[in-house]
Design an enzyme around this catalytic site. Structure first.
Site, mmCIF file in Angstrom:
data_model
loop_
_atom_site.group_PDB
_atom_site.id
_atom_site.type_symbol
_atom_site.label_atom_id
_atom_site.label_comp_id
_atom_site.label_asym_id
_atom_site.label_seq_id
_atom_site.Cartn_x
_atom_site.Cartn_y
_atom_site.Cartn_z
ATOM 1 C CB SER A 45 -9.057 -10.055 20.767
ATOM 2 O OG SER A 45 -8.471 -8.799 20.180
ATOM 3 N NE ARG A 46 -11.444 -7.283 13.102
ATOM 4 C CZ ARG A 46 -12.115 -6.301 12.940
ATOM 5 N NH1 ARG A 46 -12.021 -5.220 13.060
ATOM 6 N NH2 ARG A 46 -13.344 -6.774 11.890
ATOM 7 C CG LEU A 83 -18.066 -6.638 17.858
ATOM 8 C CD1 LEU A 83 -18.161 -7.479 16.649
ATOM 9 C CD2 LEU A 83 -16.479 -6.645 18.315
ATOM 10 C CG HIS A 88 -23.797 -4.044 17.044
ATOM 11 N ND1 HIS A 88 -24.691 -3.430 17.839
ATOM 12 C CD2 HIS A 88 -22.990 -4.193 17.735
ATOM 13 C CE1 HIS A 88 -24.190 -3.114 18.993
ATOM 14 N NE2 HIS A 88 -23.072 -3.382 18.954
ATOM 15 C CE LYS A 106 -27.574 1.052 23.883
ATOM 16 N NZ LYS A 106 -26.587 1.774 24.013
ATOM 17 N NE ARG A 175 -20.975 5.765 25.374
ATOM 18 C CZ ARG A 175 -20.104 5.035 25.906
ATOM 19 N NH1 ARG A 175 -18.649 5.759 26.150
ATOM 20 N NH2 ARG A 175 -20.667 4.024 26.693
ATOM 21 C CG ASP A 187 -23.797 5.012 23.287
ATOM 22 O OD1 ASP A 187 -22.936 4.104 23.145
ATOM 23 O OD2 ASP A 187 -23.584 5.450 24.506
#
Length: 353
Positions: A45-46, A83, A88, A106, A175, A187
Site C-alpha cells: 500500500s502507499r 487497483l 491497471h 477486469k 465507479r 465496471d
C-alpha cells in the site's frame, strides 16, 4: 483456461504479491489464503500502516509501504492487481518490466491501446499476463461451454447478457469518477461482454449503443447490440442504478442455455460470505414443451479458481492458454472502445482491429 483440481503440488506454490489493499483485495486474500497452489507472501500500500494491518489480517509475511517496493521483492513470482481501472495498465507494465507475471482484475485496461501495449510488454519480458474475470474460471463455465456443443443446442445464433446493481456512496465511489475509469460499461458491462466473447468466439464487426449519463459524466446504464460478420447478433446491458441482476440467454438453432454466470458460487443459500448457487440450465430441442434440464457444477470462489488456474499455466509455461486468453482480452477491449464511441455519438461504430 481450465479450472485446476485442488491437489498438492510436487513443485512449490506460486509466490504472489497483492498490489493494493482495497476491499476486492481483501476478498481475494481471504479466498486464496488456504490454496495449496498459491502462496500470498506480500502486500503493498502507499500507506505502510495499512499494508501491515492487511498483512496481519491474512497472515501475509511481508508488508510494503510502496507499490515500487512490492515490484522489487525478489521472493515473488507474480503480482495480483486489484487497483482502480485507470491504474491497471501502468502498474501491470511496471510489474512485468520487473520480471513478474501479472494477474490483473477486469477490465484489463481503459482502452485497446493500453491493452495492446500491456501484451507487447508481456511478450518482450517473457512473462504471463492474464485478465481476471472470476467466473471465467468457475467449473460452471467449463460446463457451460460443454452445453454449447452442436449436438446439444446446434449453431449459436444469438446471446443476450446483462449485469447490473445499485452503486452506493455515489459521492465518493470510484465507479462514479470518469478519471478513474468509472461507469457502468467498464465496471459492469465488461462482464456480459466477456461472456458474449466466450460464447461467440470472436469480436463483433460493428456495434450500436445507447447510454444514460450521470451528473459526474460516467454512463450510469447502457445497452448495446453487437453485429457479427456471419449474421449472428448479441445484446448486452449493464447498469449501476438497478436491482442486482446477472443473466445470460444463449439461443442456438436446436436449443437454449440460460445461466447466471456468477463470480463466486455455493452449494447452498447459507454460505458465510453470501455466495449463492448459480443457475445453469439447458433445453435441448426447439419446442417450448421440452423442459429445461438443470446442470449442477462444482462450486467455490472465483478468486481462488482464477489464482489457481494462473498458477497452473505459469508452472507449466502454457503460453498457448495465455495467448488464447490474450486474444479474448484484445477482442473485449476493442468492443468496449467501439461501444463507448457509439454511446457518445449515437452512431453505429465498426471495430478497430
Amino acid at each position: 483456461m481450465t479450472t485446476p483440481h485442488h491437489t498438492p503440488l510436487h513443485n512449490p506454490p506460486l509466490r504472489l504479491g497483492i498490489l493494493g489493499c482495497a476491499n476486492i483485495a481483501k476478498q481475494f486474500a481471504r479466498d486464496v489464503s488456504d490454496s495449496p497452489l498459491v502462496a500470498i507472501q506480500a502486500v503493498a500500500s502507499r500507506d505502510l500502516t495499512k499494508a501491515q494491518a492487511f498483512a496481519q489480517s491474512f497472515d501475509i509475511a511481508r508488508a510494503h509501504g510502496s507499490y515500487e517496493a512490492l515490484l522489487t521483492d525478489a521472493a515473488l513470482d507474480a503480482i495480483y492487481i486489484p487497483l482502480p481501472n485507470s491504474m491497471h495498465a501502468e502498474w501491470a507494465i511496471r510489474a512485468m518490466q520487473a520480471g513478474k507475471h501479472v494477474l490483473c482484475e477486469k477490465p484489463l485496461a481503459l482502452n485497446l491501446t493500453e491493452v495492446t501495449r500491456m501484451f507487447e510488454v508481456a511478450r518482450q519480458q517473457g512473462v504471463m499476463l492474464l485478465e481476471a474475470y472470476p467466473y471465467w474460471f468457475q467449473p460452471q463455465t467449463r460446463d457451460l461451454l460443454g452445453c454449447l456443443s452442436h449436438d446439444k443446442i446446434g449453431e449459436v445464433r444469438s446471446v443476450q447478457a446483462s449485469f447490473g446493481f445499485t452503486v452506493g456512496n455515489t459521492d465518493t465511489n470510484i465507479r462514479m469518477k470518469p478519471d478513474l475509469g468509472g461507469g457502468a460499461l467498464l465496471d459492469a458491462g465488461s462482464y456480459p461482454l466477456s461472456l458474449i466473447r466466450l460464447v461467440m468466439g470472436c469480436a463483433p464487426e460493428r456495434v450500436m449503443a445507447h447510454a444514460n449519463w450521470a451528473a459526474t459524466g460516467v454512463d450510469i446504464s447502457l445497452m448495446a447490440t453487437l453485429f457479427y460478420a456471419d449474421g449472428r447478433r448479441a445484446q448486452m446491458s449493464c447498469a449501476m442504478d438497478t436491482a442486482n441482476h446477472r443473466r445470460a440467454i444463449i439461443v442456438g438453432s436446436r436449443g437454449t442455455v440460460e445461466t447466471e454466470y456468477l463470480n463466486h458460487t455455493s452449494d447452498s443459500h447459507t454460505h458465510p460470505w453470501g455466495y449463492l448457487p448459480s443457475q445453469l440450465r439447458v433445453r435441448q430441442g426447439i419446442a417450448n414443451s421440452i423442459p429445461f434440464e438443470d446442470v449442477h457444477s462444482a462450486s467455490g470462489s472465483g478468486f481462488r479458481f482464477a489464482a489457481e488456474a494462473f498458477a497452473q499455466v505459469v508452472r507449466e509455461g502454457d503460453m498457448a492458454a495465455i495467448e488464447r486468453a490474450a486474444t479474448a482480452s484484445h477482442d473485449i477491449a476493442a468492443t468496449l472502445d467501439a461501444i463507448q464511441t457509439s454511446a457518445k455519438t449515437g452512431e453505429v461504430v465498426h471495430l478497430s482491429r
